[in-house]
Scaffold this active site. Sequence first.
Site, PDB file in Angstrom:
ATOM      1  N   GLU A 127       8.032 -39.474   6.208  1.00  0.00           N
ATOM      2  CA  GLU A 127       8.295 -38.406   7.288  1.00  0.00           C
ATOM      3  C   GLU A 127       8.288 -37.021   7.085  1.00  0.00           C
ATOM      4  O   GLU A 127       7.730 -36.010   7.516  1.00  0.00           O
ATOM      5  CB  GLU A 127       9.664 -38.618   8.001  1.00  0.00           C
ATOM      6  CG  GLU A 127       9.708 -39.764   8.878  1.00  0.00           C
ATOM      7  CD  GLU A 127       8.943 -39.493  10.232  1.00  0.00           C
ATOM      8  OE1 GLU A 127       8.879 -38.357  10.774  1.00  0.00           O
ATOM      9  OE2 GLU A 127       8.054 -40.431  10.457  1.00  0.00           O
ATOM     10  N   TYR A 155      14.625 -33.241  14.539  1.00  0.00           N
ATOM     11  CA  TYR A 155      13.534 -34.090  14.556  1.00  0.00           C
ATOM     12  C   TYR A 155      13.552 -35.037  13.449  1.00  0.00           C
ATOM     13  O   TYR A 155      13.712 -36.487  13.601  1.00  0.00           O
ATOM     14  CB  TYR A 155      12.244 -33.315  14.558  1.00  0.00           C
ATOM     15  CG  TYR A 155      11.075 -34.369  14.218  1.00  0.00           C
ATOM     16  CD1 TYR A 155      10.717 -35.357  15.294  1.00  0.00           C
ATOM     17  CD2 TYR A 155      10.535 -34.662  13.237  1.00  0.00           C
ATOM     18  CE1 TYR A 155       9.734 -36.306  15.300  1.00  0.00           C
ATOM     19  CE2 TYR A 155       9.688 -35.916  12.713  1.00  0.00           C
ATOM     20  CZ  TYR A 155       9.301 -36.566  13.906  1.00  0.00           C
ATOM     21  OH  TYR A 155       8.355 -37.599  13.773  1.00  0.00           O
ATOM     22  N   ASP A 186       9.132 -34.601  18.622  1.00  0.00           N
ATOM     23  CA  ASP A 186       7.923 -33.626  18.017  1.00  0.00           C
ATOM     24  C   ASP A 186       7.035 -33.257  19.142  1.00  0.00           C
ATOM     25  O   ASP A 186       7.422 -33.491  20.346  1.00  0.00           O
ATOM     26  CB  ASP A 186       7.165 -34.518  16.851  1.00  0.00           C
ATOM     27  CG  ASP A 186       6.359 -35.532  17.418  1.00  0.00           C
ATOM     28  OD1 ASP A 186       6.466 -35.640  18.674  1.00  0.00           O
ATOM     29  OD2 ASP A 186       5.357 -35.970  16.533  1.00  0.00           O
TER      30      ASP A 186
END
Length: 314
Positions: A40, A123, A141
């Site tokens: 990520e 996020y 996102d």
Amino acid sequence: MMRSDILYFSENILNWYAVHKRDLPWRAEGCDPYRVVVSEIMLQQTQVPRVIEKYTEFLGKFPTIEGLARASREDVIRAWCGLGYNRRALMLQNFAQEVVQLYEGKIPDNPKVLMILSGVGTYTAGSIASFAFNKPEPAIDVNLRRIYMRFFYGRDQGLPMAKEEEKKLYVLVKSSIPVDKSRDLHNALMDFGSLICLREKPLCRECVLQKQCGFFPLYAVKKEKVLFVREKRVEKGVREKGKHVPNRIFRGRIVEFVRKNASRSLSIDDFGMIIKKDFKGEEREWLLGLCEKLRKEGLIDFVLVRGLITFTFR
Ligand code: SF4
């Protein structure tokens, strides 16, 4: 928003994903939270093909969160080479150190707790909770925002969005996550945004959501050129050989130089010529400003004595 629209949306996206999902290394390896976090953080601001190249290599060097927490900063920055935005390497290591110190190496699954840790915003907290722990937490996102705004509101929404709208979107995304399918839905949306509902020129004519998508009627009558014209944001930077080059590129070159030349001393002008092809004396202040910022961020260190600059990693 009608419940039936939400169901139609989630079901069709998941059915599409079952057939078209991309084969990505971090998906093949199960959902080890540490690996999810590494992927990520890498995927923020770096394209998928480049992350695929570096992900396995990075985990080969730091296979556990404890190993990453213990490593020297220099090794972590070196291993990050090629991914850009080097600050993320330090944030990832800070995150690892905090998890080891505060949670005995076990990454928390609660977004509110995650957001207290280094480098984790709304996020990333949602993405760790959903990808690693399959919790029904939205990870919104730009891709996901685009798909929902087009489908449910018939709008091609960019950033920024008003706070109230952000909240409404959060509630909508949360309500669209089927029980025990948060990970699948988020993966599906990632792939769908990269392969079908593209930022420019979405493939509406072959889209499985077409029948109920609020944006499709607009797409069908207007020309793509009219719909997808976007203002380009100009990043802060300077001209090099007649072209505008963002400071981010020069920052990357400086860190790359230090990676290869730690402890070497050279004049500022010689250093400038390495960092910028047409460097001139009047750009010294700009160059030192970039170095100073990198130092404040903890990426490099340097001393400047009688016009000679010597770099080290912190
Ligand atoms: S019809 Fe077009 S705009 Fe609507 S979801 Fe599909 S690709 Fe996106």
